[in-house]
Enzyme design. Structure first.
Site, PDB file in Angstrom:
ATOM      1  N   LYS A  40       0.826  -1.218   0.000  1.00  0.00           N
ATOM      2  CA  LYS A  40       0.000   0.000   0.000  1.00  0.00           C
ATOM      3  C   LYS A  40       0.859   1.267   0.000  1.00  0.00           C
ATOM      4  CE  LYS A  40      -2.362   1.004   3.783  1.00  0.00           C
ATOM      5  NZ  LYS A  40      -1.922  -0.293   4.304  1.00  0.00           N
ATOM      6  N   THR A  56       3.982   1.546  -0.865  1.00  0.00           N
ATOM      7  CA  THR A  56       4.757   1.571  -2.107  1.00  0.00           C
ATOM      8  C   THR A  56       3.924   2.138  -3.244  1.00  0.00           C
ATOM      9  OG1 THR A  56       6.004  -0.362  -1.351  1.00  0.00           O
ATOM     10  CG2 THR A  56       6.115   0.156  -3.700  1.00  0.00           C
ATOM     11  N   ARG A  72       2.167   7.914   7.383  1.00  0.00           N
ATOM     12  CA  ARG A  72       2.461   7.743   8.802  1.00  0.00           C
ATOM     13  C   ARG A  72       3.954   7.473   9.014  1.00  0.00           C
ATOM     14  NH1 ARG A  72      -0.893   2.793  10.403  1.00  0.00           N
ATOM     15  NH2 ARG A  72      -0.311   2.247   8.274  1.00  0.00           N
ATOM     16  N   LYS A 103       7.917  -6.922   9.933  1.00  0.00           N
ATOM     17  CA  LYS A 103       7.816  -6.318   8.612  1.00  0.00           C
ATOM     18  C   LYS A 103       9.127  -5.728   8.092  1.00  0.00           C
ATOM     19  CE  LYS A 103       4.306  -3.785   7.603  1.00  0.00           C
ATOM     20  NZ  LYS A 103       3.296  -2.707   7.653  1.00  0.00           N
ATOM     21  N   ALA A 111      -3.436   0.641  12.710  1.00  0.00           N
ATOM     22  CA  ALA A 111      -4.859   0.616  12.366  1.00  0.00           C
ATOM     23  C   ALA A 111      -5.594  -0.556  12.989  1.00  0.00           C
ATOM     24  CB  ALA A 111      -5.043   0.578  10.851  1.00  0.00           C
ATOM     25  N   PHE A 155      -3.463  -0.930   7.159  1.00  0.00           N
ATOM     26  CA  PHE A 155      -4.049  -2.254   6.954  1.00  0.00           C
ATOM     27  C   PHE A 155      -5.186  -2.184   5.935  1.00  0.00           C
ATOM     28  CE2 PHE A 155      -2.171  -3.162  11.282  1.00  0.00           C
ATOM     29  CZ  PHE A 155      -1.144  -3.938  10.778  1.00  0.00           C
ATOM     30  N   PHE A 173       3.354  -7.994  -9.340  1.00  0.00           N
ATOM     31  CA  PHE A 173       4.527  -8.769  -8.947  1.00  0.00           C
ATOM     32  C   PHE A 173       5.054  -9.502 -10.180  1.00  0.00           C
ATOM     33  CE2 PHE A 173       3.074  -7.685  -4.867  1.00  0.00           C
ATOM     34  CZ  PHE A 173       3.950  -8.121  -3.886  1.00  0.00           C
ATOM     35  N   TRP A 220       7.150  -0.818  -7.833  1.00  0.00           N
ATOM     36  CA  TRP A 220       8.376  -1.305  -7.209  1.00  0.00           C
ATOM     37  C   TRP A 220       9.522  -1.299  -8.226  1.00  0.00           C
ATOM     38  CZ3 TRP A 220      12.302  -4.791  -7.447  1.00  0.00           C
ATOM     39  CH2 TRP A 220      13.027  -5.009  -6.263  1.00  0.00           C
TER      40      TRP A 220
END
Length: 552
Positions: free
Chosen positions: A68, A70, A91, A102, A270, A298, A378, A406
């Site tokens: 999200k 990214t 954030r 993570k 969240a 999230f 991906f 990405w």
């Protein structure tokens, strides 16, 4: 190439140049070195605009990854490529997930905010200031009890916990004050993670210093033996706590790899908090740019719902468009595919798992806001899978655009940006989920049945007693912040897809009068996470020349 290596090889612009892009001069920022700054308050930009607001959210997260942040960064860079005056508002990362499961939290690949290492670690000290302010208040509460307890605080009913910005399960439930009369009054206590604290929520919802002080003063730290709430104002320490946050309240200005201005400020989780960056950050971006991209933590069942029902009323602005990030891999997991098999094409599983995305689309449209799906691509995604997902979204009258942020940064999201720009021109007629006059049970029931898709709510004995008492105190007029697992629409993390006919179990409530909402603790959700068996910290290193590796 790893994310951190891409970030380390980038050439950043001076933060004064980034500020100049959005109309701020050197006197309107406070520099933290060459590449970071805080924006001074109050913000009085040379040119005020009525910017469009784009909220980026996602499906329920899986170990397959959604990306999200990214996508948010890449989409912002694509807006810049299209010559739009844009800012990103995100954030701040917490050291809990950075050192835990993570790793870093500043985007990925060629879609990152920088300086990546600084942002992920100590940044401008906001998290430390919040931790210190929170624990100062805890010390003042215990000192008040020890020094005579004029307010008659019942030590068994102190609800203000200490915090730490790291995952530490050993601190969830502790006993303090042991060791004799000189060591304080023994009582049970516990730690939350800093990003779940009420002070974090207050920092993110305050619109100025006066509002910050007002909210701090309203914090309920505990109750007397007759269950009368005791506030920070009654302790007489509102000013002391506020001054510890005098710098933390100022939004942080940084940049993306492509030099798009970004504000990173506030970091509530969240799943156990309200999951949105600060109102001041978003307001600042809306004043300084024509388009503001922000994200909520999230899945849309958590962060986006809380943005709509908790943050938006304070912000005074609702989204012009919602972007829901989804991946083929994650939807296949929602369709029952094991992580080890995700690289294999599986159209039936994708079609089955689409029900999770479908529910989030319906939820966001329920607020009468346009929705665009961003398919975060991906390398393992096949053309057939991507086409199938777009067709499924089209059947729900929702545009779905493939983006490779990405690998390509903003260049991989130009088509997405064009669709979002067009979506922002649609008329909106925002419809909140509930109104203040609704009873707490009504608000919770609406969240559970309309957003989660559940059948009913079951309250534990403690929660039932609290509901009665909150109504007596007039607290039932406040919004509800649901503390729930992020992995499922239900309160059972193992129920993937879009489960139905389930019951949400509310075990207790935590009143947060300064934040102006009531937290409902559901299922087994914890406000102090633990570290995994193999923490991300195990792979981190600092070389002799000061170079960081393994951060992500």
């Amino acid at each position: 190439m790893k994310d951190i290596e891409i970030a380390q090889q980038s050439k950043m612009a001076k933060i004064t140049d980034i500020a100049a892009k959005i109309g701020l001069n050197a006197d309107e920022i406070e520099q933290y070195g060459t590449y970071k700054a805080k924006i001074k308050l109050p913000v009085v930009p040379k040119v005020k605009t009525k910017g469009k607001l784009i909220l980026v959210t996602a499906t329920n997260p899986t170990p397959a990854g959604e990306g999200k942040s990214t996508v948010t960064v890449g989409l912002g860079d694509a807006f810049s490529l299209l010559k739009k005056r844009v800012m990103i508002a995100l954030r701040e990362p917490s050291l809990g997930p950075v050192m835990g499961m993570k790793g870093g939290a500043t985007g990925g690949g060629y879609s990152q905010v920088v300086p990546m290492e600084d942002i992920n670690l100590h940044f401008t000290g906001d998290m430390h200031a919040l931790t210190t302010a929170n624990n100062t208040l805890a010390a003042l509460v215990d000192n008040h009890i020890y020094q005579g307890n004029k307010l008659h605080i019942d030590q068994r009913r102190v609800i203000w916990k200490r915090v730490l910005d790291i995952n530490d399960r050993a601190l969830r439930h502790v006993v303090i004050g042991l060791g004799g009369a000189m060591q304080g009054i023994p009582r049970e206590d516990g730690f939350d993670i800093t990003v779940a604290s009420e002070l974090m929520a207050i920092l993110c919802l305050a619109v100025d210093i006066a509002d910050l002080k007002k909210r701090i003063g309203q914090i309920v730290v505990g109750y007397t033996s007759t269950k009368v709430p005791v506030t920070v104002d009654q302790l007489g320490v509102t000013g002391a706590i506020a001054l510890l946050l005098k710098d933390a309240i100022k939004p942080n200005l940084v940049q993306t790899l492509a030099h798009t201005p970004a504000i990173i400020h506030g970091g509530p989780f969240a799943n156990i908090a309200h999951g949105c960056n600060s109102v001041l950050a978003t307001q600042t971006a809306l004043k300084l740019a024509d388009y503001t991209l922000t994200e909520a933590g999230f899945g849309a069942d958590l962060g986006a719902e809380k943005f709509m029902d908790i943050k938006a009323p304070v912000l005074g602005k609702t989204p012009d468009t919602v972007v829901i990030v989804a991946t083929v891999r994650a939807l296949k997991m929602h369709g029952g595919v094991a992580k080890k098999d995700l690289a294999e094409e599986n159209i039936p599983a994708l079609q089955q798992g689409y029900i999770n995305l479908q529910k989030h689309i319906a939820n966001m449209k329920r607020y009468n806001v346009p929705v665009v799906v961003a398919i975060n691509q991906f390398t393992s995604d096949t053309l057939a899978e991507l086409t199938t997902l777009q067709e499924l979204c089209a059947n729900d009258n929702t545009p779905a655009i493939v983006a490779d942020v990405w690998g390509k940064g903003g260049n991989g999201a130009v088509a997405l940006a064009e669709k979002v720009l067009a979506s922002c021109e649609q008329k909106t007629d925002f419809k909140p989920l509930y109104v203040a006059d609704d009873a707490l049970e009504t608000k919770i029931n609406k969240i559970v049945t309309e957003i989660y898709g559940g059948a009913k709510v079951e309250y534990g004995m403690k929660a039932k007693r609290q509901l009665r008492r909150f109504k007596e105190l007039g607290w039932d007029q406040l919004p509800v912040c649901m503390a729930k697992t992020q992995y499922s629409l239900s309160d059972n993390p193992k129920l993937l897809g879009a489960p139905a006919d389930f019951t949400i179990h509310v075990r207790e409530f935590v009143p947060k009068l300064g934040a102006q909402f009531i937290v409902a603790l559901t299922g087994n959700v914890l406000t102090m996470p633990g570290l995994p068996k193999q923490p991300a910290a195990n792979g981190m290193e600092l070389s002799d020349d000061g170079t960081i590796s393994g951060l992500y």
